[in-house]
Design a protein around this motif. Sequence first.
Motif, PDB file in Angstrom:
ATOM      1  N   ALA A  40       4.814   2.023   8.308  1.00 15.09           N
ATOM      2  CA  ALA A  40       4.524   0.598   8.491  1.00 15.09           C
ATOM      3  C   ALA A  40       4.882   0.176   9.904  1.00 15.09           C
ATOM      4  N   ASP A  73       2.425  -4.991  10.559  1.00  8.15           N
ATOM      5  CA  ASP A  73       2.275  -5.270   9.120  1.00  8.15           C
ATOM      6  C   ASP A  73       3.317  -6.291   8.672  1.00  8.15           C
ATOM      7  N   ALA A  95       0.050 -11.023   9.334  1.00 11.69           N
ATOM      8  CA  ALA A  95       1.164 -10.159   8.933  1.00 11.69           C
ATOM      9  C   ALA A  95       2.052 -10.884   7.934  1.00 11.69           C
TER      10      ALA A  95
END
Length: 480
Positions: free
Chosen positions: A49, A118, A147
């Motif tokens: 991530a 993210d 996000a």
Amino acid sequence: MRTGYGVETVRAAERALMEQLPEGALMQRAAAGLAAACAELLGRRVYGARVALLVGSGDNGGDALYAGARLARRGAGVTAVLLSPGRAHDGGLRALRRAGGRAVPADGDGVRAVACADLVVDGIVGIGGRGGLRPEAEELVRAAEGALVVAVDLPSGVDADSGEVRGPAVRADATVTFGAYKPGLLVDPAREHAGALRLVDIGLGPWLPEEPEMEALQHADVAALLPRPAAESDKYRRGVVGVVAGSARYPGAAVLAVAGALSGGAGAVRYAGPAADAVVARFPETLVTAGPPGKAGRVQAWVVGPGLGDDAAAHQALEDVLASDVPVLVDADGLRLLDPEAVRTRAAETLLTPHAGEAAALLGLAREEVEAARLSSVRALARRFGVTALLKGSTTLVAATSGPVRVNPTGTPWLATAGSGDVLSGLTGSLLAAGLPALDAASAGAYLHGLAARRLGPAPLTSIGVAEELREVWLDVSSG
């Protein structure tokens, strides 16, 4: 019950706790909780991530850096965007770099790191921040659209003590707060910026005062307040609530107030006013009189104001009710007719239940000022008039002249419909008549009222539908 404490109270507790702990231990506790919350939001996607940390110069930036280091050790690609590179937390920055993270300034590289993340962690400003975001920080926050955004302790740009938002501010999907809730996290407009709340216990409990500055009741708290008849109770021992509402022009206000009152725990409802025929047609159990309130018979509390109008009869009815020696709830037209001195000199409790516009008129402010500063406004109402005040709105607040302010957690925007306040007034007045103090009656009434609306779903509702749902909500809360 959720409890909220102001900035200085929390800081004093932190200082007392830090004296008992090794240096840096408190920040590590906070960072561990923050990292766990971030990992939970990312689900199974922690490894690989992309995480961006918005790092200011305070301890919130340090919390974010240490949490970022933990995420980096689990395989996340973590970039710290430093708004004040020379003032970032040294220990946190070293920990992040050792874990494989990197740091960039808040320029083009920083904006690009945020735009492709993210998850974005807002560690820009701590709980002592005042005013909105600076332009450089605002640009980074705009880049975070798309996000998941997690705020550290509270969203940057909001006021932790008051809930005010005086400029650009972060809108988080979740806020991870440490040690105690801050009032601003529970009160609009700041509450709208906080998203889902998660409290991380860092051990402040023994150093926090017994009396908080804010309370948010939950099911068990409300269940403990609700009146329950004893075996030998009759309708009069359970309490009788008098309702003075409605007029030739607004008979429906009387019907709705009575509907709320019949669901509020009192043993009987007396109605005094010109809408007696409409009330009895819908609720034949109501005891009615077309005469003045003083002729209606004995009551344990009065509700006065919904749909009352402003003619001579309305003025006289309000005067009669305020001259009584029982608790009185004043709403709607009653607030517009109110003589402040008649309220201040009452021996029995008085509960005022304005919306923001009515509160603004009582305080001599613009409506926008009340909506922007809901917490200070409800406190001002209570203290200026010597009453308990329930300020309706996106977050309903209840304040007495001293002690914690209560915030209702169950409201829904669908309650912004004609007549819903009339139902709330009747319901709360009934709880007053059943013997609850004004602060508890208002808090429990707002809680049940909001739950009833929620049970009807995220869709248009009617005020009479809310009243009809109150019995099921009462059962749910009572049964735990």
